[in-house]
Design a protein around this motif. Structure first.
Motif, PDB file in Angstrom:
ATOM      1  N   TYR A  32       0.811  -1.206   0.000  1.00 33.63           N
ATOM      2  CA  TYR A  32       0.000   0.000   0.000  1.00 33.63           C
ATOM      3  C   TYR A  32       0.844   1.255   0.000  1.00 33.63           C
ATOM      4  CZ  TYR A  32      -4.371  -2.450   0.323  1.00 33.63           C
ATOM      5  OH  TYR A  32      -5.444  -3.228   0.033  1.00 33.63           O
ATOM      6  N   VAL A  35       1.449   1.801  -3.696  1.00 35.47           N
ATOM      7  CA  VAL A  35       0.338   2.178  -4.567  1.00 35.47           C
ATOM      8  C   VAL A  35      -0.400   3.413  -4.089  1.00 35.47           C
ATOM      9  CG1 VAL A  35       0.024  -0.204  -5.289  1.00 35.47           C
ATOM     10  CG2 VAL A  35      -1.353   0.667  -3.395  1.00 35.47           C
ATOM     11  N   SER A  36      -0.092   3.927  -2.918  1.00 37.16           N
ATOM     12  CA  SER A  36      -0.886   5.053  -2.424  1.00 37.16           C
ATOM     13  C   SER A  36      -0.032   6.154  -1.818  1.00 37.16           C
ATOM     14  CB  SER A  36      -1.911   4.552  -1.392  1.00 37.16           C
ATOM     15  OG  SER A  36      -1.261   3.936  -0.312  1.00 37.16           O
ATOM     16  N   ASN A  41       1.072   9.081  -6.072  1.00 36.59           N
ATOM     17  CA  ASN A  41       0.194   8.049  -6.601  1.00 36.59           C
ATOM     18  C   ASN A  41      -1.241   8.138  -6.109  1.00 36.59           C
ATOM     19  OD1 ASN A  41       2.329   7.043  -8.043  1.00 36.59           O
ATOM     20  ND2 ASN A  41       2.870   5.500  -6.542  1.00 36.59           N
ATOM     21  N   THR A  42      -1.723   9.322  -5.840  1.00 42.64           N
ATOM     22  CA  THR A  42      -3.134   9.489  -5.512  1.00 42.64           C
ATOM     23  C   THR A  42      -3.752  10.517  -6.453  1.00 42.64           C
ATOM     24  OG1 THR A  42      -2.701  11.221  -3.858  1.00 42.64           O
ATOM     25  CG2 THR A  42      -2.771   8.950  -3.068  1.00 42.64           C
ATOM     26  N   SER A  81     -12.182   4.919  -1.211  1.00 41.09           N
ATOM     27  CA  SER A  81     -10.925   4.982  -1.956  1.00 41.09           C
ATOM     28  C   SER A  81     -10.661   3.641  -2.641  1.00 41.09           C
ATOM     29  CB  SER A  81      -9.786   5.325  -0.993  1.00 41.09           C
ATOM     30  OG  SER A  81      -8.560   5.390  -1.674  1.00 41.09           O
ATOM     31  N   PHE A  82     -10.167   3.686  -3.865  1.00 38.03           N
ATOM     32  CA  PHE A  82      -9.913   2.445  -4.607  1.00 38.03           C
ATOM     33  C   PHE A  82      -8.722   2.644  -5.541  1.00 38.03           C
ATOM     34  CE2 PHE A  82     -12.778   4.967  -7.189  1.00 38.03           C
ATOM     35  CZ  PHE A  82     -12.317   4.798  -8.499  1.00 38.03           C
ATOM     36  N   ASN A  83      -8.187   1.545  -6.034  1.00 37.18           N
ATOM     37  CA  ASN A  83      -7.020   1.588  -6.908  1.00 37.18           C
ATOM     38  C   ASN A  83      -7.411   1.453  -8.376  1.00 37.18           C
ATOM     39  OD1 ASN A  83      -5.070   1.787  -4.854  1.00 37.18           O
ATOM     40  ND2 ASN A  83      -5.088  -0.415  -4.524  1.00 37.18           N
ATOM     41  N   TYR A  90      -0.046   1.714 -10.342  1.00 35.79           N
ATOM     42  CA  TYR A  90      -1.270   1.859  -9.560  1.00 35.79           C
ATOM     43  C   TYR A  90      -1.436   3.307  -9.136  1.00 35.79           C
ATOM     44  CZ  TYR A  90      -2.016  -3.181  -8.913  1.00 35.79           C
ATOM     45  OH  TYR A  90      -2.261  -4.511  -9.111  1.00 35.79           O
ATOM     46  N   ARG A  92      -4.130   5.477  -6.532  1.00 40.21           N
ATOM     47  CA  ARG A  92      -5.254   5.379  -5.601  1.00 40.21           C
ATOM     48  C   ARG A  92      -6.160   6.598  -5.789  1.00 40.21           C
ATOM     49  NH1 ARG A  92      -7.329   2.776  -1.278  1.00 40.21           N
ATOM     50  NH2 ARG A  92      -5.768   1.152  -1.581  1.00 40.21           N
ATOM     51  N   LEU A  94      -8.955   8.857  -4.431  1.00 39.78           N
ATOM     52  CA  LEU A  94      -9.377   9.184  -3.070  1.00 39.78           C
ATOM     53  C   LEU A  94     -10.895   9.139  -2.920  1.00 39.78           C
ATOM     54  CD1 LEU A  94      -6.885  12.126  -2.484  1.00 39.78           C
ATOM     55  CD2 LEU A  94      -6.670   9.763  -1.693  1.00 39.78           C
TER      56      LEU A  94
END
Length: 227
Positions: A32, A35-36, A41-42, A81-83, A90, A92, A94
Motif C-alpha cells: 500500500y 500504490v498510495s 500516486n493518488t 478509496s480504490f485503486n 497503480y 489510488r 481518493l
C-alpha cells in the motif's frame, strides 16, 4: 517436567505464527505504500453530469464492479478509496461521493471541489445534448466558480459525451463519427459565451464514450493514471 515439555513443543509454533504475521503485515504495508503515496500516486476525481448520463456506471467501471444496465436514479452514495491500474502503475483514487444528476445535487459541487488537483469529469448525454444545453452550461459555471473562488491549483476538467453507441447510428465510420460528436458538443455549448466560466471547451477537453465498452474505460483509466 510436563510443563517444560509443553513449552518446548509449543515454542516453535508460536515463533512461526508471530514471524508469519509480521511478514504479512510488512508486505501489506509495503504494497500500500507503493500504490498510495500521498504525493505521487493518488488522484482526487469527481464525476458530475445530467440525469442518466452514466455517472454511476462510470464509477462502477473504474472500480471494476458489476455494472447494472437497467437505469436507476442515484441519490448520493459514498465512494470509498480504490485503486486504478493503468500505464503499468497503480493510482489510488481518493474517497468521494457519487451524486445524482438532478438540480438538487448541484449544491454538492462546492463540497466535492475543495482541494488542489481535483479532476472534474462532466458527463453529457449525446442523445439529449440539445435539450440539456442550458442545464449543462449553468453547471459548468458553478464548477468554474468553485475552482476560482477557492483559488484551487492544478485542477483538471474534461467533458465525456456518453451514449456514443446511440449517436448517429447510420454513421459506420468511427473516426468520422467521433469528430462529428465532438464538434457538435462544442457547437451546442459554445454557440454563445458562457459567462463567468473559465473552463476550456475544446477538442482537448472532450472525449466520446460508450461506458459499457471496455475500450473507452481503459482510455479514462490511463488518463487517471498519468503521472
Amino acid at each position: 517436567m510436563v510443563l517444560s515439555i509443553v513449552n518446548e513443543a509449543a515454542l516453535p509454533v508460536w515463533i512461526l505464527w508471530v514471524f508469519g504475521s509480521s511478514l504479512i503485515s510488512l508486505l501489506v504495508g509495503l504494497f500500500y505504500g507503493l500504490v498510495s503515496s500521498p504525493d505521487e500516486n493518488t488522484k482526487r476525481i469527481v464525476v458530475f453530469g445530467s440525469k442518466a448520463s452514466g455517472k454511476t456506471t462510470l464509477w462502477n467501471q473504474l472500480m471494476d464492479k458489476k455494472v447494472v444496465t437497467e437505469y436507476r436514479t442515484t441519490d448520493q452514495e459514498k465512494i470509498e478509496s480504490f485503486n486504478v491500474f493503468a500505464n503499468n502503475r497503480y493510482v489510488r483514487v481518493l474517497a468521494t461521493k457519487d451524486i445524482g444528476g438532478g438540480d438538487m445535487f448541484v449544491r454538492y459541487y462546492n463540497e466535492l471541489i475543495s482541494e488542489n488537483g481535483t479532476f472534474v469529469y462532466f458527463l453529457v448525454d449525446l442523445t439529449r445534448l440539445h435539450e440539456t444545453k442550458q442545464e449543462i452550461r449553468s453547471r459548468l459555471q458553478v464548477i468554474s466558480k468553485c475552482i476560482k473562488d477557492k483559488k484551487l491549483l492544478n485542477c483538471g476538467f474534461k467533458i465525456i459525451a456518453t451514449h456514443f453507441d446511440e449517436y448517429d447510428k447510420n454513421n459506420h465510420y468511427p473516426l468520422e463519427k467521433t469528430k462529428k460528436a465532438k464538434a457538435e458538443v462544442i457547437s451546442v455549448l459554445t454557440d454563445k459565451k458562457i459567462n463567468n466560466c473559465s473552463l476550456k471547451i475544446d477538442l482537448d477537453h472532450i472525449m466520446v464514450a460508450n461506458l459499457l465498452n471496455k475500450y473507452y474505460i481503459d482510455i479514462i483509466k490511463k488518463e487517471i493514471a498519468q503521472e
